[in-house]
Design a protein around this motif. Structure first.
Motif, PDB file in Angstrom:
ATOM      1  N   ILE A 177     -23.949  83.647 -81.924  1.00 35.29           N
ATOM      2  CA  ILE A 177     -23.951  84.643 -82.998  1.00 35.29           C
ATOM      3  C   ILE A 177     -23.915  86.049 -82.423  1.00 35.29           C
ATOM      4  O   ILE A 177     -23.149  86.912 -82.865  1.00 35.29           O
ATOM      5  CB  ILE A 177     -25.192  84.451 -83.900  1.00 35.29           C
ATOM      6  N   ILE A 275     -29.717  85.924 -90.656  1.00 36.01           N
ATOM      7  CA  ILE A 275     -28.571  85.082 -91.002  1.00 36.01           C
ATOM      8  C   ILE A 275     -28.763  84.420 -92.356  1.00 36.01           C
ATOM      9  O   ILE A 275     -29.849  83.906 -92.667  1.00 36.01           O
ATOM     10  CB  ILE A 275     -28.355  83.998 -89.924  1.00 36.01           C
ATOM     11  N   ASP A 278     -24.437  81.414 -92.818  1.00 36.31           N
ATOM     12  CA  ASP A 278     -23.619  81.571 -91.607  1.00 36.31           C
ATOM     13  C   ASP A 278     -23.006  82.956 -91.447  1.00 36.31           C
ATOM     14  O   ASP A 278     -22.041  83.139 -90.703  1.00 36.31           O
ATOM     15  CB  ASP A 278     -22.508  80.503 -91.548  1.00 36.31           C
ATOM     16  N   LYS A 279     -23.554  83.933 -92.144  1.00 36.66           N
ATOM     17  CA  LYS A 279     -23.138  85.319 -91.950  1.00 36.66           C
ATOM     18  C   LYS A 279     -24.367  86.190 -91.725  1.00 36.66           C
ATOM     19  O   LYS A 279     -25.500  85.762 -91.943  1.00 36.66           O
ATOM     20  CB  LYS A 279     -22.337  85.822 -93.149  1.00 36.66           C
ATOM     21  N   ILE A 280     -24.133  87.399 -91.277  1.00 38.70           N
ATOM     22  CA  ILE A 280     -25.232  88.319 -90.994  1.00 38.70           C
ATOM     23  C   ILE A 280     -25.580  89.084 -92.268  1.00 38.70           C
ATOM     24  O   ILE A 280     -24.754  89.816 -92.814  1.00 38.70           O
ATOM     25  CB  ILE A 280     -24.842  89.294 -89.869  1.00 38.70           C
TER      26      ILE A 280
END
Length: 312
Positions: A177, A275, A278-280
């Motif tokens: 990541i 997170i 699956d994204k920030i």
């Protein structure tokens, strides 16, 4: 105080420090609180303490609550410059991590959300969620009724659950990541970084070298991406301020993937990535040296992976 009493306290020290850290969000304040509890333990007539663990838990909890209620601490946190102290994965002050609730309770996101709770709500939430105390035990520790304990934890859960982000991260996942984050931020293309962010991603930072008077907030993915790109852009001026050419490492901090900027085995700054799907969803940048003292001490005791960037 006899040797057995000292050993009894030392056997509880890490658990007590973990409790105080969750309540206060500050490693330094947690250490001071545990030391104050040690002095109380020293002065106590231990022969009449039936359950030392329960006695020490009550003392630490109430000392921490006294700190939370102090006028000075309320002023410091009200001006908008307060942020929890980050802790490196494996630090004993992070405490129990067997359940989702225990792991979430030390993320910076939840520590910040707990700032919205009253001191008693915060204490009930931590004792129940992170340490699995019964409502009867919590009532005894805080000198409230069991029904009040149940009401406090219900309100706290409602406030925190609605906003928290949750995902278990191991070192390998964290490295992937952070590597993607650093690559995108270094690419020179803001859209590449925005693509890694959720649509409602936000950020907060204490500024270059932690010198901002109040926390700097980024309210949209575009503003956040632009700030990250600027922050990661290397320059001679930044290297002069840092005192050399730092390395950039991936790590896990407070249960989240993190980018650590280090120089001569000192941590100059840490960027923590929250997170979701699956994204920030959140980025927290911390660079004030006093917020990084304990993290740096832990970093110096560890073997490190190969840096993502050897010389920035």
């Amino acid at each position: 105080m006899n040797t057995a009493a000292v050993e009894q306290f030392e056997a509880s020290r890490n658990r007590l420090a973990s409790l105080a850290y969750r309540l206060l969000g500050s490693a330094a304040d947690a250490e001071d609180t545990v030391q104050d509890a040690y002095l109380r333990w020293q002065a106590a007539d231990q022969e009449y303490v039936e359950v030392p663990e329960a006695w020490l838990t009550k003392i630490v909890t109430n000392l921490a609550l006294d700190r939370l209620r102090s006028a000075q601490l309320r002023r410091e946190r009200a001006v908008g410059a307060w942020m929890p102290e980050p802790l490196l994965d494996g630090d004993p002050m992070l405490g129990p991590a067997d359940t989702v609730e225990q792991r979430e309770s030390v993320t910076l996101a939840v520590l910040m959300l707990m700032e919205r709770l009253s001191p008693v709500e915060r204490a009930v939430y931590v004792l129940r969620e992170a340490f699995a105390y019964s409502h009867a035990e919590i009532a005894e520790i805080l000198e409230i009724t069991e029904s009040a304990s149940q009401q406090h934890v219900h309100r706290a859960r409602r406030r925190i659950t609605a906003e928290r982000n949750s995902r278990d991260i191991d070192r390998a996942s964290a490295r992937r990541i952070v590597e993607a984050f650093v690559d995108a931020a270094s690419s020179g293309r803001t859209e590449q970084l925005v693509a890694l962010l959720t649509d409602d991603a936000t950020g907060v930072s204490d500024g270059a070298l932690g010198l901002a008077e109040t926390l700097i907030r980024y309210s949209t993915p575009q503003r956040l991406a632009a700030a990250v790109r600027t922050g990661l852009k290397s320059s001679a001026a930044k290297r002069r301020l840092a005192g050399g050419s730092p390395s950039i490492h991936a790590g896990v901090v407070n249960g989240c993937p993190a980018m650590l900027v280090t120089l001569d085995d000192r941590v100059l700054g840490v960027t923590i990535l929250e997170i979701r799907d699956d994204k920030i969803a959140g980025v927290r940048g911390i660079a004030a040296p006093y917020r990084l003292d304990r993290l740096t001490a832990e970093w110096q005791r560890r073997e490190h992976d190969v840096p993502l960037i050897e010389s920035w």
